[in-house]
Design an enzyme around this catalytic site. Sequence first.
Site, mmCIF file in Angstrom:
data_model
loop_
_atom_site.group_PDB
_atom_site.id
_atom_site.type_symbol
_atom_site.label_atom_id
_atom_site.label_comp_id
_atom_site.label_asym_id
_atom_site.label_seq_id
_atom_site.Cartn_x
_atom_site.Cartn_y
_atom_site.Cartn_z
ATOM 1 N N ASP A 175 32.959 -11.551 45.477
ATOM 2 C CA ASP A 175 33.916 -10.495 45.204
ATOM 3 C C ASP A 175 33.485 -9.310 46.071
ATOM 4 O O ASP A 175 32.324 -9.216 46.504
ATOM 5 C CB ASP A 175 33.972 -10.115 43.714
ATOM 6 C CG ASP A 175 35.264 -9.358 43.385
ATOM 7 O OD1 ASP A 175 35.926 -8.864 44.315
ATOM 8 O OD2 ASP A 175 35.598 -9.253 42.190
HETATM 9 C C1 BGC Z 1 38.564 -7.497 42.892
HETATM 10 C C2 BGC Z 1 39.051 -8.823 43.459
HETATM 11 C C3 BGC Z 1 39.787 -8.596 44.742
HETATM 12 C C4 BGC Z 1 38.873 -7.855 45.709
HETATM 13 C C5 BGC Z 1 39.523 -7.548 47.023
HETATM 14 C C6 BGC Z 1 37.813 -6.673 43.919
HETATM 15 O O1 BGC Z 1 37.609 -5.379 43.451
HETATM 16 O O2 BGC Z 1 37.726 -7.743 41.789
HETATM 17 O O3 BGC Z 1 39.886 -9.473 42.543
HETATM 18 O O4 BGC Z 1 40.207 -9.811 45.269
HETATM 19 O O5 BGC Z 1 38.500 -6.614 45.124
HETATM 20 O O6 BGC Z 1 40.490 -6.577 46.869
#
Ligand code: BGC
Length: 756
Positions: free
Chosen positions: A235
């Site tokens: 993530d």
């Molecule tokens: C979120 C993810 C997301 C990623 C990219 C993170 O803060 O938890 O779900 O895909 O950011 O935006």
Amino acid sequence: MQEKTGAGAVASALTLEEKASLLCGQGAWKTVGVERLGVPSIVLTDGPHGVRLQDPNAGGSAFDINASLPATCFPTAAALGSSWDVDLLARIGEALGAESRAAGVSVLLGPGVNIKRSPLCGRNFEYLSEDPLLGGHLGAALVRGVQSTGVGTSVKHFAANNQETERMRISAEVDERTLREIYLAAFEHIVTTAKPRTVMAAYNKINGVHAAQNPWLLTQVLRDQWGFDGLVVSDWGAVLDPVSAVAAGLDLEMPSTNGFSAQRLVQAVGDGRLDEAAIDRAVVRLLELIEWTAAGREPAAAPDLDVHHALARQAAAESAVLLKNDDAILPLDPDADAAVAVIGEFARTPRYQGAGSSRVTPTRLDNALDALRDAAGEKLRLSFSPGFLLSGDEEPQLVSEAVAAAEAADVAVLFLGLPEGVESEGHDRDDIDLPAVQVRLLEAVARVNRNVVVVLANGGVVEVAGWHRHARAVLEGWLGGQAGGSAIADLLFGRVNPSGRLAETIPLRLADNPSYLNFPGGEGTVTYGERVYVGYRYYDTVDAPVAYPFGHGLSYTSFAYSDLDIRVDGSGDDVVVRVRFTLTNSGPVAGKEVAQVYVGDTASSVDRPARELKAFTKVALAAGESAQVELALYARDFSYFSTTHDGWVLEPGEFVIHVGASSRDLRLSAPVTVHAPEPVAPLTDESTVAQWLADPAGGPALRASLDRIPGSGLGDPAILRMVESLPLTRLAALSGGHVDIDDIRRQLAQASAQEL
Ligand code: BGC
């Protein structure tokens, strides 16, 4: 030596520094390319219910969630989960894939399949269900749809990311059985059946170890046990220590750390802390992903956004749940000579998605008010009053206006819901209440008009028990995406028959939720104290009243279930239980029913939920039509995860199969006997005397030692019963040397050698 193919050959042509640099992103949304070897950089972007591609001309931060190019905003996962429609999810997947492809996106970051453990989780609108079977099947369908277009997916957030509070550092303390049965199961189903090209490692820790640096999770479970051969991406910002991450099985850290991570990886190889082979493995997986997504980067026909809008509208209509409909007040007749007061700002200014990284700039936006006006016949008189301010501030004048409109109307349709910003990535909700101003408005309207219909807009469930008596019908529209407004009009006017079913229980009160005392935890940890008793698994086991149960949803028609016929073929791991029944549309109009199969274990050696969803299907039937339905259950559907056996255990014996329209509306039930070998727990020094004695080889070995204890009285069954629960080590210590564990082990070894 094995010849190196594509990705392997490219990887061996790279220097250590180049390899290390590939394992961390370039900027916010891209991977690093290697020009001299023709390795392109690819784009990964959010997900899950629309393509959120940063507008390159927007300027400002690459993380500005409001600066994305227009894309179809499909209903959020909270809505789609309630469709219980795998074909629909696959079609939405195809549409998302086509838009990703047209936008040059190689991996769409979704679906989100974390379990809705608590209704408070700020991101529940991005997740499918409180049930892993439902979430897993719908998630797998979405993955198949997206990937059929040559675009990869990223199943997230792996794993146990069930809250936003302290999400970057909280440790989810979860026992292994609960992890396997509840929190990992949807991921497992998707990985093993739909082969997502990537899995996204979550921010949080699991039992003290960061998910993105967790070898048990990323290597043992995901790769060794489930056979995942794709790429694990972090993530965004989830990696604390890139060296531990790569060693644990993480392949790609996102976003870029400007070379810092690569430097640390190179250093770690240099000083022997990291095996270069771990870097090679990750690089090959990345190159394989790039190779796999190559077809998706070929030019393709531009997606038809009108068709996608229509699909979004159909999906929103399939997902809305008719919670109550007293005296069949719905559907409203668009051609009636009547007055309808439409009340509530959400009718004009829809809430259709949540806040955070999933936020999509829609290609267009329908609202229910316009859609109702468009569909209303000439004699239907529609009025509109906003009733409340989106800010939540009290505005008495607006209330009086709405009440006056309601008083003059035959029916009042109130659009209520959660204000923007309440549901978001990054924080949880404080309560599950509708804003007090809205409840007061409803009460005021109900005092002057008894034909009140409430339409809800929210991602996570809201408490309804305090006010739903004021409404004769409640239609839960969720955050229905850009065409949600038209879908609501379709449902209110009966052009579409509601067929959504709750993917999450609506409790009477937040405090009834099983995670209540353990959410969101504190001092760095959150204890999953309710274990496997999540959602309906808890409410149904303790028979607690709920507002609306899991699986519930009404229709403008009715369905009858009959002729349950269950056949069991095979046994043990190969058992197949075929559940057949007849489903009849016994009402006046065409409609769709979601038939649900629940399994309960009548006698189990461990505590288990009263019943668990194990199969479902959505069936369309014309008025009066019947269909034969057959759903198959397999060994896993009867098993629990045993830590003693370190695996899934199917205990032979009786189970009960229920077929019904919700976890509380069980229409047909029958017992079934499943044959399987009695599971034999591996004998250890900590196994009890009873377990040793029950073992065909261990029993005689221990009995021989027991017989040697002078005056122990163990010949007396009553005395033996008292010592049966002693672990073998304890018995040995108390026996004054007569019970010798090494000797018992020797005898066991001899017995098994003789058997061979
Ligand atoms: C979120 C993810 C997301 C990623 C990219 C993170 O803060 O938890 O779900 O895909 O950011 O935006």
